[in-house]
Design an enzyme around this catalytic site. Structure first.
Site, PDB file in Angstrom:
ATOM      1  N   TRP A  34       0.852  -1.199   0.000  1.00 44.78           N
ATOM      2  CA  TRP A  34       0.000   0.000   0.000  1.00 44.78           C
ATOM      3  C   TRP A  34       0.880   1.239   0.000  1.00 44.78           C
ATOM      4  O   TRP A  34       1.905   1.287   0.724  1.00 44.78           O
ATOM      5  CB  TRP A  34      -0.913   0.012   1.230  1.00 44.78           C
ATOM      6  CG  TRP A  34      -2.323  -0.417   0.925  1.00 44.78           C
ATOM      7  CD1 TRP A  34      -3.400   0.399   0.721  1.00 44.78           C
ATOM      8  CD2 TRP A  34      -2.816  -1.756   0.784  1.00 44.78           C
ATOM      9  NE1 TRP A  34      -4.526  -0.352   0.460  1.00 44.78           N
ATOM     10  CE2 TRP A  34      -4.192  -1.673   0.481  1.00 44.78           C
ATOM     11  CE3 TRP A  34      -2.227  -3.019   0.847  1.00 44.78           C
ATOM     12  CZ2 TRP A  34      -4.990  -2.798   0.276  1.00 44.78           C
ATOM     13  CZ3 TRP A  34      -3.016  -4.141   0.644  1.00 44.78           C
ATOM     14  CH2 TRP A  34      -4.378  -4.017   0.370  1.00 44.78           C
ATOM     15  N   TRP A  36       0.682   4.781   0.995  1.00 49.44           N
ATOM     16  CA  TRP A  36       1.129   5.623   2.116  1.00 49.44           C
ATOM     17  C   TRP A  36       1.615   4.801   3.290  1.00 49.44           C
ATOM     18  O   TRP A  36       2.486   5.236   4.039  1.00 49.44           O
ATOM     19  CB  TRP A  36       0.116   6.707   2.481  1.00 49.44           C
ATOM     20  CG  TRP A  36      -1.146   6.368   3.209  1.00 49.44           C
ATOM     21  CD1 TRP A  36      -1.904   5.268   3.090  1.00 49.44           C
ATOM     22  CD2 TRP A  36      -1.795   7.216   4.179  1.00 49.44           C
ATOM     23  NE1 TRP A  36      -3.003   5.358   3.907  1.00 49.44           N
ATOM     24  CE2 TRP A  36      -2.960   6.547   4.585  1.00 49.44           C
ATOM     25  CE3 TRP A  36      -1.533   8.458   4.736  1.00 49.44           C
ATOM     26  CZ2 TRP A  36      -3.850   7.095   5.530  1.00 49.44           C
ATOM     27  CZ3 TRP A  36      -2.416   8.993   5.660  1.00 49.44           C
ATOM     28  CH2 TRP A  36      -3.551   8.319   6.055  1.00 49.44           C
ATOM     29  N   ASP A  37       1.112   3.558   3.418  1.00 50.26           N
ATOM     30  CA  ASP A  37       1.676   2.670   4.446  1.00 50.26           C
ATOM     31  C   ASP A  37       3.180   2.518   4.231  1.00 50.26           C
ATOM     32  O   ASP A  37       3.981   2.615   5.169  1.00 50.26           O
ATOM     33  CB  ASP A  37       1.041   1.271   4.377  1.00 50.26           C
ATOM     34  CG  ASP A  37      -0.410   1.252   4.804  1.00 50.26           C
ATOM     35  OD1 ASP A  37      -1.254   1.787   4.070  1.00 50.26           O
ATOM     36  OD2 ASP A  37      -0.698   0.716   5.898  1.00 50.26           O
ATOM     37  N   GLN A 102      -3.120   7.386  -3.321  1.00 48.68           N
ATOM     38  CA  GLN A 102      -3.224   7.582  -1.867  1.00 48.68           C
ATOM     39  C   GLN A 102      -2.336   8.751  -1.452  1.00 48.68           C
ATOM     40  O   GLN A 102      -1.537   9.233  -2.262  1.00 48.68           O
ATOM     41  CB  GLN A 102      -2.772   6.304  -1.141  1.00 48.68           C
ATOM     42  CG  GLN A 102      -3.912   5.582  -0.476  1.00 48.68           C
ATOM     43  CD  GLN A 102      -3.485   4.400   0.353  1.00 48.68           C
ATOM     44  OE1 GLN A 102      -2.358   3.934   0.280  1.00 48.68           O
ATOM     45  NE2 GLN A 102      -4.404   3.901   1.158  1.00 48.68           N
ATOM     46  N   GLY A 164      -7.307   7.516   2.268  1.00 51.32           N
ATOM     47  CA  GLY A 164      -6.782   6.664   3.325  1.00 51.32           C
ATOM     48  C   GLY A 164      -7.719   6.622   4.525  1.00 51.32           C
ATOM     49  O   GLY A 164      -7.575   5.799   5.405  1.00 51.32           O
ATOM     50  N   ASP A 166     -11.088   5.914   4.719  1.00 51.00           N
ATOM     51  CA  ASP A 166     -12.152   5.408   3.849  1.00 51.00           C
ATOM     52  C   ASP A 166     -13.573   5.812   4.235  1.00 51.00           C
ATOM     53  O   ASP A 166     -14.343   6.275   3.414  1.00 51.00           O
ATOM     54  CB  ASP A 166     -12.111   3.874   3.813  1.00 51.00           C
ATOM     55  CG  ASP A 166     -10.735   3.328   3.479  1.00 51.00           C
ATOM     56  OD1 ASP A 166      -9.793   4.115   3.289  1.00 51.00           O
ATOM     57  OD2 ASP A 166     -10.608   2.101   3.401  1.00 51.00           O
ATOM     58  N   ARG A 199     -15.316  -2.108  10.886  1.00 51.31           N
ATOM     59  CA  ARG A 199     -15.012  -1.873   9.473  1.00 51.31           C
ATOM     60  C   ARG A 199     -16.110  -1.016   8.832  1.00 51.31           C
ATOM     61  O   ARG A 199     -17.187  -0.837   9.400  1.00 51.31           O
ATOM     62  CB  ARG A 199     -14.932  -3.228   8.738  1.00 51.31           C
ATOM     63  CG  ARG A 199     -13.775  -4.108   9.143  1.00 51.31           C
ATOM     64  CD  ARG A 199     -12.436  -3.634   8.622  1.00 51.31           C
ATOM     65  NE  ARG A 199     -12.414  -3.451   7.187  1.00 51.31           N
ATOM     66  CZ  ARG A 199     -11.407  -2.886   6.509  1.00 51.31           C
ATOM     67  NH1 ARG A 199     -10.337  -2.454   7.150  1.00 51.31           N
ATOM     68  NH2 ARG A 199     -11.455  -2.743   5.203  1.00 51.31           N
ATOM     69  N   GLU A 396      -3.884  -1.839  14.448  1.00 47.58           N
ATOM     70  CA  GLU A 396      -4.156  -0.928  13.324  1.00 47.58           C
ATOM     71  C   GLU A 396      -4.617   0.439  13.855  1.00 47.58           C
ATOM     72  O   GLU A 396      -4.216   1.474  13.350  1.00 47.58           O
ATOM     73  CB  GLU A 396      -5.233  -1.554  12.430  1.00 47.58           C
ATOM     74  CG  GLU A 396      -5.481  -0.803  11.142  1.00 47.58           C
ATOM     75  CD  GLU A 396      -6.484  -1.504  10.240  1.00 47.58           C
ATOM     76  OE1 GLU A 396      -7.077  -2.528  10.669  1.00 47.58           O
ATOM     77  OE2 GLU A 396      -6.682  -1.030   9.106  1.00 47.58           O
TER      78      GLU A 396
HETATM   79  C1  DGY Z   1      -9.310  -1.240   2.282  1.00 45.02           C
HETATM   80  O1  DGY Z   1      -9.475  -2.121   1.452  1.00 45.02           O
HETATM   81  O2  DGY Z   1      -9.727  -1.281   3.443  1.00 45.02           O
HETATM   82  C2  DGY Z   1      -8.449  -0.136   1.959  1.00 45.02           C
HETATM   83  O3  DGY Z   1      -8.479   0.891   2.873  1.00 45.02           O
HETATM   84  C3  DGY Z   1      -8.542   0.331   0.555  1.00 45.02           C
HETATM   85  O4  DGY Z   1      -7.283   0.797   0.307  1.00 45.02           O
END
Ligand code: DGY
Length: 425
Positions: A34, A36-37, A102, A164, A166, A199, A396
């Site tokens: 990913w 920016w990660d 991103q 980022g 979401d 989520r 996370e």
């Molecule tokens: C996800 O799939 O959760 C991501 O944030 C998309 O990059």
């Protein structure tokens, strides 16, 4: 655990998530590279292995498109634990990638890694920085051409995943206009790895995938996407990160750029700085994004409103307003800064970007506060981030009301944040 044991644990997470020169954010939930990660991770690596830090950025650039865009995911190797995979994106890059981008933390990371290389006296640092500088500059040109074609001095996101953040409440109104219909069958994998209550909701995913369908139908052409986009937000977080990365590239351009590069970077900085400065709202004590489809300010309180501090010098009134406002957001929290404050109706302390605390966001906010002379608050935020990780592990994100660790575990960018912020204590 002692600090030393924690550092060893952070190194072990980065080693465990290494897939051959690039690092997955965490196993299974995010099994690719990913954008920016990886930039944050490179800064984490720079604290103990500068060669590996360069490698992280070099592998990310393998995914850069001919037009300069650095995509948000590079699918170096197949995995069936993530949706949507390369088949859904249908892009045509030689290494399969997603079709969106991103936050461009890349330029910040490059300067950081380069400075670590100078300190450690690495032999090939110059050549490696030079190649990556060129890649970063091409990506900044893409940002301004593709995502600020109207010259607002603000760059836009066409998909919430680009931010980022979401499912941030900042996107609620703009995303509600996006239909839930999709031509792609949705097969979520994330909720098989992480509790669904932490989520985005199914309806969010329907809209996320609707947007992917629209842009794939545009053949990923930036001009066609700009015209067709049902979601278009000039985002202050994205613009601030781009502006800050532009400042970092300007610094590197002294050694690695041409006279024209330096002039171009100075123009970019001015354009982005002016654009951002216009987004300050004194009655909110923060900066606000702009919904380009409705033309309205996005006033929902989220962490994004403080990120411009990484790129702007505030005046005295702004500085005291922002520090008081951040203080209000921290009030009563076990750990801050929440991505959405507890006083907001949208606050959900466990749901991804609707409340939880993110170590890398705290890293940016603390950097911005320090740049603006608010050293005490910067240190308070850094210390509470380090403590949260020591108490709950390399999660996370964290519940601001309890400090509980949430989402995926053994997270690469949380390990990187621990190494960088912990090193400042
Ligand atoms: C996800 O799939 O959760 C991501 O944030 C998309 O990059």
């Amino acid at each position: 655990m002692t600090t030393l044991r924690m550092e060893e644990a952070a190194h072990a997470i980065l080693a465990r998530n290494d897939r051959g020169g690039y690092t997955v954010p965490t196993d299974r939930l995010y099994p690719f590279q990913w954008n920016w990660d990886s930039a944050f991770v490179a800064m984490g690596f720079a604290t103990f292995d500068v060669d590996r830090a360069y490698r992280e950025l070099e592998r990310l650039v393998e995914g850069q498109w001919d037009d300069g865009m650095i995509p948000h995911i590079v699918f170096h190797a197949p995995s069936d634990t993530y949706f949507p995979g390369p088949d859904v994106w249908g892009t045509r890059h030689r290494v399969p990638t997603s079709g969106i981008t991103q936050p461009p933390v890349f330029g910040m990371a490059l300067r950081h890694v380069h400075e670590a290389a100078l300190t450690s006296g690495m032999a090939d640092a110059e050549a490696r920085t030079k190649a990556l500088f060129q890649a970063a500059l091409r990506s900044h040109r893409w940002w301004l051409d593709a995502r600020d074609p109207e010259g607002l001095g603000l760059v836009s996101i066409l998909h919430p995943w680009e931010s980022g953040s979401d499912n941030s409440p900042a996107w609620d109104e703009a995303l509600a206009r996006v239909p839930t219909t999709t031509t792609t069958a949705i097969r979520r994998k994330d909720t098989g790895h992480v509790d669904a209550s932490m989520r985005p909701r199914d309806e969010d995913y329907q809209r996320f995938i609707h947007l992917v369908d629209v842009y794939r139908d545009c053949d990923w052409d930036p001009k066609r996407q700009w015209k067709k986009a049902p979601f278009k937000v000039a985002d202050v977080q994205m613009t601030a990160i781009l502006a800050r990365a532009t400042a970092d590239l300007t610094h590197l351009a002294e050694a690695f750029g041409t006279e024209e590069d330096r002039t171009e970077l100075a123009q970019m900085r001015r354009r982005l700085g002016d654009g951002l400065a216009r987004r300050w709202r004194p009655h909110l004590s923060r900066f606000v994004s702009l919904d380009l489809i409705s033309g309205a300010d996005i006033e929902a309180p989220t962490q994004a409103g403080f990120i411009p501090l990484v790129a702007l010098t505030l005046d005295d009134a702004q500085r005291s307003a922002v520090t008081a406002e951040i203080g209000r957001w921290l009030d009563g929290m076990a750990v801050g800064v929440p991505s959405t404050p507890a006083f907001s109706l949208a606050f959900e302390p466990k749901r991804y970007w609707r409340g939880p605390v993110w170590a890398v966001i705290n890293w940016l906010i603390a950097d911005g506060l320090r740049l603006n002379g608010a050293e005490d608050l910067a240190r308070r935020i850094e210390q509470s981030t380090v403590r949260a990780i020591e108490n709950a592990g390399f999660c996370e994100y964290f519940d601001p009301t309890t400090g509980e660790g949430l989402g995926g575990d053994t997270f690469s960018w949380t390990a990187a944040a621990y190494l960088v912020l912990g090193g400042r204590q």
